[in-house]
Each structure stands twice: as C-alpha cells, then as structure tokens.
Design a protein around this motif. Sequence first.
Motif, PDB file in Angstrom:
ATOM      1  N   PHE A   3       0.835  -1.198   0.000  1.00 48.31           N
ATOM      2  CA  PHE A   3       0.000   0.000   0.000  1.00 48.31           C
ATOM      3  C   PHE A   3       0.870   1.249   0.000  1.00 48.31           C
ATOM      4  O   PHE A   3       0.380   2.349   0.201  1.00 48.31           O
ATOM      5  CB  PHE A   3      -0.916   0.005   1.234  1.00 48.31           C
ATOM      6  CG  PHE A   3      -2.030  -0.982   1.138  1.00 48.31           C
ATOM      7  CD1 PHE A   3      -3.214  -0.647   0.521  1.00 48.31           C
ATOM      8  CD2 PHE A   3      -1.892  -2.259   1.651  1.00 48.31           C
ATOM      9  CE1 PHE A   3      -4.252  -1.556   0.424  1.00 48.31           C
ATOM     10  CE2 PHE A   3      -2.915  -3.167   1.556  1.00 48.31           C
ATOM     11  CZ  PHE A   3      -4.098  -2.826   0.936  1.00 48.31           C
ATOM     12  N   LYS A   4       2.158   1.072  -0.224  1.00 50.73           N
ATOM     13  CA  LYS A   4       3.131   2.160  -0.112  1.00 50.73           C
ATOM     14  C   LYS A   4       2.707   3.407  -0.888  1.00 50.73           C
ATOM     15  O   LYS A   4       2.786   4.501  -0.372  1.00 50.73           O
ATOM     16  CB  LYS A   4       4.498   1.675  -0.599  1.00 50.73           C
ATOM     17  CG  LYS A   4       5.563   2.731  -0.537  1.00 50.73           C
ATOM     18  CD  LYS A   4       6.893   2.199  -1.016  1.00 50.73           C
ATOM     19  CE  LYS A   4       7.925   3.292  -0.988  1.00 50.73           C
ATOM     20  NZ  LYS A   4       9.202   2.820  -1.512  1.00 50.73           N
ATOM     21  N   ASN A   5       2.274   3.254  -2.121  1.00 49.97           N
ATOM     22  CA  ASN A   5       1.952   4.407  -2.953  1.00 49.97           C
ATOM     23  C   ASN A   5       0.474   4.784  -2.946  1.00 49.97           C
ATOM     24  O   ASN A   5       0.100   5.819  -3.490  1.00 49.97           O
ATOM     25  CB  ASN A   5       2.409   4.151  -4.391  1.00 49.97           C
ATOM     26  CG  ASN A   5       3.901   3.932  -4.474  1.00 49.97           C
ATOM     27  OD1 ASN A   5       4.362   2.800  -4.613  1.00 49.97           O
ATOM     28  ND2 ASN A   5       4.671   4.979  -4.353  1.00 49.97           N
ATOM     29  N   LEU A   6      -0.355   3.956  -2.352  1.00 50.20           N
ATOM     30  CA  LEU A   6      -1.783   4.252  -2.311  1.00 50.20           C
ATOM     31  C   LEU A   6      -2.083   5.259  -1.199  1.00 50.20           C
ATOM     32  O   LEU A   6      -1.684   5.053  -0.057  1.00 50.20           O
ATOM     33  CB  LEU A   6      -2.581   2.972  -2.064  1.00 50.20           C
ATOM     34  CG  LEU A   6      -2.652   2.005  -3.237  1.00 50.20           C
ATOM     35  CD1 LEU A   6      -3.130   0.639  -2.772  1.00 50.20           C
ATOM     36  CD2 LEU A   6      -3.567   2.546  -4.310  1.00 50.20           C
ATOM     37  N   PRO A   7      -2.777   6.341  -1.527  1.00 49.66           N
ATOM     38  CA  PRO A   7      -3.169   7.300  -0.491  1.00 49.66           C
ATOM     39  C   PRO A   7      -4.110   6.617   0.507  1.00 49.66           C
ATOM     40  O   PRO A   7      -5.155   6.086   0.132  1.00 49.66           O
ATOM     41  CB  PRO A   7      -3.895   8.400  -1.270  1.00 49.66           C
ATOM     42  CG  PRO A   7      -3.478   8.219  -2.693  1.00 49.66           C
ATOM     43  CD  PRO A   7      -3.181   6.759  -2.860  1.00 49.66           C
ATOM     44  N   LEU A   8      -3.733   6.607   1.768  1.00 47.70           N
ATOM     45  CA  LEU A   8      -4.448   5.825   2.774  1.00 47.70           C
ATOM     46  C   LEU A   8      -5.898   6.247   2.965  1.00 47.70           C
ATOM     47  O   LEU A   8      -6.793   5.401   3.043  1.00 47.70           O
ATOM     48  CB  LEU A   8      -3.698   5.854   4.096  1.00 47.70           C
ATOM     49  CG  LEU A   8      -2.338   5.144   4.075  1.00 47.70           C
ATOM     50  CD1 LEU A   8      -1.677   5.221   5.445  1.00 47.70           C
ATOM     51  CD2 LEU A   8      -2.481   3.710   3.640  1.00 47.70           C
ATOM     52  N   LEU A   9      -6.154   7.550   3.070  1.00 48.05           N
ATOM     53  CA  LEU A   9      -7.522   8.003   3.320  1.00 48.05           C
ATOM     54  C   LEU A   9      -8.441   7.622   2.164  1.00 48.05           C
ATOM     55  O   LEU A   9      -9.520   7.061   2.364  1.00 48.05           O
ATOM     56  CB  LEU A   9      -7.561   9.504   3.578  1.00 48.05           C
ATOM     57  CG  LEU A   9      -8.921  10.094   3.919  1.00 48.05           C
ATOM     58  CD1 LEU A   9      -9.501   9.427   5.164  1.00 48.05           C
ATOM     59  CD2 LEU A   9      -8.814  11.586   4.136  1.00 48.05           C
ATOM     60  N   GLY A  10      -8.017   7.910   0.946  1.00 46.36           N
ATOM     61  CA  GLY A  10      -8.827   7.576  -0.227  1.00 46.36           C
ATOM     62  C   GLY A  10      -9.018   6.081  -0.382  1.00 46.36           C
ATOM     63  O   GLY A  10     -10.104   5.608  -0.729  1.00 46.36           O
ATOM     64  N   THR A  11      -7.957   5.324  -0.112  1.00 49.51           N
ATOM     65  CA  THR A  11      -8.046   3.871  -0.188  1.00 49.51           C
ATOM     66  C   THR A  11      -9.044   3.349   0.838  1.00 49.51           C
ATOM     67  O   THR A  11      -9.876   2.491   0.527  1.00 49.51           O
ATOM     68  CB  THR A  11      -6.655   3.238   0.034  1.00 49.51           C
ATOM     69  OG1 THR A  11      -5.745   3.756  -0.951  1.00 49.51           O
ATOM     70  CG2 THR A  11      -6.705   1.727  -0.078  1.00 49.51           C
ATOM     71  N   ALA A  12      -8.987   3.884   2.045  1.00 49.96           N
ATOM     72  CA  ALA A  12      -9.925   3.465   3.097  1.00 49.96           C
ATOM     73  C   ALA A  12     -11.368   3.791   2.710  1.00 49.96           C
ATOM     74  O   ALA A  12     -12.281   2.997   2.989  1.00 49.96           O
ATOM     75  CB  ALA A  12      -9.559   4.132   4.416  1.00 49.96           C
ATOM     76  N   GLU A  13     -11.579   4.926   2.065  1.00 55.51           N
ATOM     77  CA  GLU A  13     -12.931   5.300   1.635  1.00 55.51           C
ATOM     78  C   GLU A  13     -13.461   4.314   0.599  1.00 55.51           C
ATOM     79  O   GLU A  13     -14.630   3.919   0.654  1.00 55.51           O
ATOM     80  CB  GLU A  13     -12.941   6.715   1.077  1.00 55.51           C
ATOM     81  CG  GLU A  13     -12.759   7.781   2.139  1.00 55.51           C
ATOM     82  CD  GLU A  13     -12.684   9.194   1.567  1.00 55.51           C
ATOM     83  OE1 GLU A  13     -12.929   9.380   0.353  1.00 55.51           O
ATOM     84  OE2 GLU A  13     -12.370  10.106   2.342  1.00 55.51           O
ATOM     85  N   ILE A  14     -12.604   3.912  -0.336  1.00 52.65           N
ATOM     86  CA  ILE A  14     -13.021   2.954  -1.360  1.00 52.65           C
ATOM     87  C   ILE A  14     -13.303   1.592  -0.722  1.00 52.65           C
ATOM     88  O   ILE A  14     -14.306   0.955  -1.038  1.00 52.65           O
ATOM     89  CB  ILE A  14     -11.947   2.838  -2.467  1.00 52.65           C
ATOM     90  CG1 ILE A  14     -11.852   4.159  -3.239  1.00 52.65           C
ATOM     91  CG2 ILE A  14     -12.256   1.684  -3.417  1.00 52.65           C
ATOM     92  CD1 ILE A  14     -10.640   4.274  -4.148  1.00 52.65           C
TER      93      ILE A  14
END
Length: 102
Positions: A3-14
């Motif tokens: 998940f290194k490059n994935l924006p955490l907040l946006g990823t969590a929302e999805i």
Amino acid sequence: MSFKNLPLLGTAEIIGALNLSPKQTAAAANLAHRVTQSAWRRRPPHKSGQTYEEFAAAVSACAWLTMFEVGALLILGRHHDARILTEASRSVHQAAHTGRRR
C-alpha cells in the motif's frame, strides 16, 4: 502486496464504500501495482533512467486511487462499472493534457 503508494484516506474510503474484504483489498492493491509496473516497463525514453520506485512515486494520488478502485470493481465482478470508471478517467486525463497544450 504493498500500500506504499496508495493514499491511505482515499483507499480506506473505497474499501468502506465497496465493503471489500482483506483479500479483495490486497488483490485490488496488487492490480494497481501491476498496472503501474506495466506502465514503468513501457515508459518513454526520457524517463528510462527512473527506477520503479521513482516512477511509482511520481504517479498522482488520483491515478493510484482510480487504479485501485477499478481493480476492486473488477474483483467484485462489476466489470461494467470498472469500464465506465476507466473511460471517464481517460477522458479527464486527455482533457487535462489537451488543456495544458493550448
């Protein structure tokens, strides 16, 4: 899976919006990284000196989230929704690049 490059907040929302399981989340993250690795292998000559890590870091947060969401939709069997999101993303990307050249 990273998940290194994935924006955490946006990823969590999805993840929350699509109610993804940990296995589905990992598969969607892997798909986003495979797409990015494919783009890195086909990068233009002026970017040939970049490592994958440098290339991945230069990918916009929006692009990472789009790839993750498309992957999640595919994993969920929502192929039509994934295609619509992909086409919309391409249209926005092309319009943004066309607008910069004017």
